[in-house]
Write a protein that holds these residues in place. Structure first.
Motif, PDB file in Angstrom:
ATOM      1  N   LYS A  33      49.642  42.762  38.527  1.00 50.13           N
ATOM      2  CA  LYS A  33      48.456  42.026  38.968  1.00 50.13           C
ATOM      3  C   LYS A  33      47.210  42.854  38.662  1.00 50.13           C
ATOM      4  O   LYS A  33      47.118  44.014  39.037  1.00 50.13           O
ATOM      5  N   VAL A  34      46.261  42.240  37.965  1.00 52.24           N
ATOM      6  CA  VAL A  34      44.996  42.888  37.626  1.00 52.24           C
ATOM      7  C   VAL A  34      43.926  42.481  38.633  1.00 52.24           C
ATOM      8  O   VAL A  34      43.139  43.298  39.085  1.00 52.24           O
ATOM      9  N   SER A  35      43.903  41.198  38.963  1.00 49.45           N
ATOM     10  CA  SER A  35      43.012  40.647  39.983  1.00 49.45           C
ATOM     11  C   SER A  35      43.620  39.320  40.415  1.00 49.45           C
ATOM     12  O   SER A  35      44.681  38.938  39.937  1.00 49.45           O
ATOM     13  N   HIS A  36      42.926  38.611  41.290  1.00 47.81           N
ATOM     14  CA  HIS A  36      43.466  37.364  41.804  1.00 47.81           C
ATOM     15  C   HIS A  36      43.775  36.394  40.658  1.00 47.81           C
ATOM     16  O   HIS A  36      42.892  36.043  39.869  1.00 47.81           O
ATOM     17  N   LEU A  37      45.057  36.036  40.527  1.00 43.76           N
ATOM     18  CA  LEU A  37      45.573  35.096  39.525  1.00 43.76           C
ATOM     19  C   LEU A  37      45.457  35.593  38.083  1.00 43.76           C
ATOM     20  O   LEU A  37      45.589  34.814  37.142  1.00 43.76           O
ATOM     21  N   LYS A  38      45.263  36.889  37.895  1.00 43.58           N
ATOM     22  CA  LYS A  38      45.241  37.478  36.552  1.00 43.58           C
ATOM     23  C   LYS A  38      46.262  38.605  36.498  1.00 43.58           C
ATOM     24  O   LYS A  38      46.269  39.486  37.355  1.00 43.58           O
ATOM     25  N   PHE A  39      47.098  38.544  35.459  1.00 37.48           N
ATOM     26  CA  PHE A  39      48.209  39.468  35.333  1.00 37.48           C
ATOM     27  C   PHE A  39      48.286  39.980  33.901  1.00 37.48           C
ATOM     28  O   PHE A  39      47.835  39.309  32.972  1.00 37.48           O
ATOM     29  N   ILE A  40      48.897  41.157  33.734  1.00 43.30           N
ATOM     30  CA  ILE A  40      49.019  41.742  32.402  1.00 43.30           C
ATOM     31  C   ILE A  40      50.396  42.387  32.262  1.00 43.30           C
ATOM     32  O   ILE A  40      50.979  42.858  33.246  1.00 43.30           O
ATOM     33  N   LYS A  41      50.887  42.398  31.026  1.00 43.71           N
ATOM     34  CA  LYS A  41      52.175  43.021  30.730  1.00 43.71           C
ATOM     35  C   LYS A  41      52.122  43.547  29.304  1.00 43.71           C
ATOM     36  O   LYS A  41      51.607  42.884  28.405  1.00 43.71           O
ATOM     37  N   GLU A  42      52.671  44.735  29.104  1.00 38.90           N
ATOM     38  CA  GLU A  42      52.751  45.288  27.759  1.00 38.90           C
ATOM     39  C   GLU A  42      54.083  44.871  27.136  1.00 38.90           C
ATOM     40  O   GLU A  42      55.141  45.033  27.748  1.00 38.90           O
ATOM     41  N   LYS A  49      48.145  38.806  28.574  1.00 37.09           N
ATOM     42  CA  LYS A  49      47.502  38.414  29.829  1.00 37.09           C
ATOM     43  C   LYS A  49      47.962  37.027  30.228  1.00 37.09           C
ATOM     44  O   LYS A  49      48.040  36.129  29.392  1.00 37.09           O
ATOM     45  N   ALA A  50      48.250  36.863  31.518  1.00 35.60           N
ATOM     46  CA  ALA A  50      48.592  35.553  32.074  1.00 35.60           C
ATOM     47  C   ALA A  50      47.595  35.246  33.183  1.00 35.60           C
ATOM     48  O   ALA A  50      47.232  36.133  33.973  1.00 35.60           O
ATOM     49  N   THR A  51      47.155  33.998  33.250  1.00 39.35           N
ATOM     50  CA  THR A  51      46.166  33.573  34.238  1.00 39.35           C
ATOM     51  C   THR A  51      46.610  32.280  34.895  1.00 39.35           C
ATOM     52  O   THR A  51      46.982  31.333  34.207  1.00 39.35           O
ATOM     53  N   GLY A  52      46.570  32.247  36.214  1.00 38.19           N
ATOM     54  CA  GLY A  52      46.819  31.022  36.964  1.00 38.19           C
ATOM     55  C   GLY A  52      45.502  30.288  37.150  1.00 38.19           C
ATOM     56  O   GLY A  52      44.482  30.904  37.474  1.00 38.19           O
ATOM     57  N   ILE A  53      45.508  28.976  36.949  1.00 41.90           N
ATOM     58  CA  ILE A  53      44.269  28.201  36.935  1.00 41.90           C
ATOM     59  C   ILE A  53      44.454  26.888  37.702  1.00 41.90           C
ATOM     60  O   ILE A  53      45.513  26.278  37.631  1.00 41.90           O
TER      61      ILE A  53
END
Length: 113
Positions: A33-42, A49-53
């Motif tokens: 989790k990077v911030s609310h509803l934002k995620f990252i993976k290598e 980057k994945a984002t919930g919207i």
């Protein structure tokens, strides 16, 4: 412009709680989790980057911040500009896993070949 994979509920009708997405995407898919509803993976040296919207019934959205959003009906996974077979397979697996978990749909025009 960049490509992305769009995963959403049918007709953008069904929503899931942001806490449910956060738990699933971090615990089961290995994103951070990077911030609310934002995620990252290598994946293979590239950051994904994945984002919930929260989208309207047409799939459109506009936001300055995701703070305060507690239910979503759309997840976008950015496809890196450099992509190889390993990354493409990983992204397809992630998208399929999310779609299966929430009984959602992966858009036909999903950013992968």
């Amino acid at each position: 412009m960049y490509d992305y994979i769009s995963i959403h509920s049918e007709m953008y009708f069904t929503k899931i709680e942001s806490k449910l997405l956060e738990h699933y995407i971090t615990s089961n898919l290995g994103f951070v989790k990077v911030s609310h509803l934002k995620f990252i993976k290598e994946i293979n040296g590239q950051f994904v980057k994945a984002t919930g919207i929260a989208a309207n019934p047409n799939g459109s959205y506009a936001f300055n911040t995701l703070d305060g959003i507690e239910e979503i009906n759309l997840i976008e996974i950015d496809v890196p500009s450099y992509i190889d077979e390993i990354i493409e397979q990983a992204l397809s697996g992630i998208a399929s896993a999310i779609a299966k978990e929430f009984s959602w749909i992966i858009d036909d025009d999903h950013g992968l070949s």
